[in-house]
Design an enzyme around this catalytic site. Structure first.
Site, PDB file in Angstrom:
ATOM      1  N   GLN A  86       0.913  -9.889   2.026  1.00 52.26           N
ATOM      2  CA  GLN A  86       2.206  -9.690   2.684  1.00 52.26           C
ATOM      3  C   GLN A  86       2.955  -8.475   2.141  1.00 52.26           C
ATOM      4  O   GLN A  86       3.954  -8.049   2.729  1.00 52.26           O
ATOM      5  CB  GLN A  86       3.088 -10.931   2.486  1.00 52.26           C
ATOM      6  N   ALA A  87       2.509  -7.928   1.033  1.00 54.22           N
ATOM      7  CA  ALA A  87       3.215  -6.808   0.404  1.00 54.22           C
ATOM      8  C   ALA A  87       3.186  -5.587   1.313  1.00 54.22           C
ATOM      9  O   ALA A  87       2.135  -5.217   1.846  1.00 54.22           O
ATOM     10  CB  ALA A  87       2.579  -6.471  -0.943  1.00 54.22           C
ATOM     11  N   TYR A 154       6.223   3.645   9.944  1.00 62.21           N
ATOM     12  CA  TYR A 154       5.987   2.255   9.550  1.00 62.21           C
ATOM     13  C   TYR A 154       4.923   1.632  10.456  1.00 62.21           C
ATOM     14  O   TYR A 154       3.955   1.023   9.973  1.00 62.21           O
ATOM     15  CB  TYR A 154       7.278   1.456   9.635  1.00 62.21           C
TER      16      TYR A 154
END
Length: 328
Positions: A86-87, A154
């Protein structure tokens, strides 16, 4: 099960760690406590997980470190059966200003996880991806066959990460699944998100601020539904090698969301409007039928039901949570 949750003190990772400890698993959390938002929210999450472990449920170990540290990542993965990766460096808008950090964390960090996992016989790597991989919609709702043309660094970094995960599954026979989350919200959510901001401002007699004209739509997904999909992957192998949408299958205009929260909490307020950022998605809406077919995934909350639960939680936790939202 022995489980590593990278980014496990964050919003989604923290809820996963809490659930795994509650279910009796041995959980290791890796988190660098990046101050992208107030780290006291992460501290609160860690405290909850430790309390559950001390109550005799599962075990909990916190390691402060970074997924960019390949040696540390390999050491931690060598001792577990499942990795929930999840990082990530979060935030669409900040990625426009600093794309290389997003590449270093979200792409190179993921490669560190995958390289370590393929050498250990790991049971499964579950990667957090994002609806940002789709970019501008050619049609809605998005299904997994929709073109992936992200419009922010992103989104590009998350697409690269998930493509690596699926490629490793193919060429190295590493069981890996990428879950494309659609705007996850709920208790302990990031304080700079629309729902938390709308609720906070209304409870403090301040008008909600809508960016753009509010006709943008979002598929908001309640955190418990995301956790449920992840938990299924402890035992289900049908999705190995795939990327799956995890959404609510519903969506709502931002303007409508702001109005409904305002009408519930402070009907006398007038909305305010501010300039919309170019990197923000215009619309998101998930077709989650593939996840339903492979994982039995069924969202349990509509957007309105989930927001009502969040408002209730916010009121109960206002003393510690609200100051962090107000500071964001």
């Amino acid at each position: 099960m022995r489980i590593l949750v990278t980014g496990g003190a964050g919003f989604i990772g923290g809820h996963l760690a809490e659930r795994f400890v509650r279910d009796g698993h041995d959980v290791t959390v890796l988190d660098n406590f990046d101050p992208f938002y107030d780290t006291r929210i992460k501290d609160h999450t860690v405290e909850i997980c430790r309390d559950r472990a001390e109550a005799g449920e599962g075990t909990y170990r916190l390691v402060e470190g970074d997924v960019r540290d390949a040696e540390l990542v390999a050491e931690l993965i060598d001792d577990v059966e499942f990795v929930y990766h999840q990082a990530a460096q979060a935030g669409v808008r900040p990625s426009v200003e600093d794309p290389r950090t997003y590449d270093a964390v979200n792409v190179d960090g993921t490669l560190n996880v995958l390289d370590a996992a393929r050498d250990t016989g790991i049971e499964r790597v579950v990667l957090a991806s994002s609806s940002s991989v789709y970019g501008k919609p050619q049609y809605l709702p998005y299904d997994e066959a929709h073109p992936t043309t992200p419009v922010s660094p992103y989104g590009a970094s998350k697409l690269s990460a998930e493509r690596y995960a699926c490629a490793y599954s193919e060429v190295y026979d590493l069981p890996a699944v990428a879950l494309r989350y659609f705007t996850v919200y709920g208790p302990r959510m990031r304080p700079n998100m629309a729902i938390s901001n709308f609720v906070s401002r209304c409870l403090n007699d301040e008008p909600p601020v809508v960016y753009g004209d509010g006709t943008q739509t979002r598929d908001f997904t309640y955190i418990d539904d995301v956790v449920g999909a992840n938990v299924t992957l402890l035992s289900a192998d049908a999705a190995d090698g795939a990327a799956l949408n995890i959404g609510s299958t519903d969506n709502i205009e931002i303007l409508t969301l702001a109005e409904e929260i305002r009408d519930q909490l402070a009907p006398e307020l007038e909305l305010e409007f501010a300039e919309r950022h170019d990197a923000d998605a215009e619309h998101t809406h998930a077709d989650s039928s593939k996840a339903r077919e492979l994982l039995g995934y069924e969202p349990t909350r509509t957007i309105r039901e989930g927001v009502a639960e969040f408002v209730e939680w916010y009121r109960e936790n206002r003393e510690w949570y609200e100051p962090l939202v107000r500071a964001s």
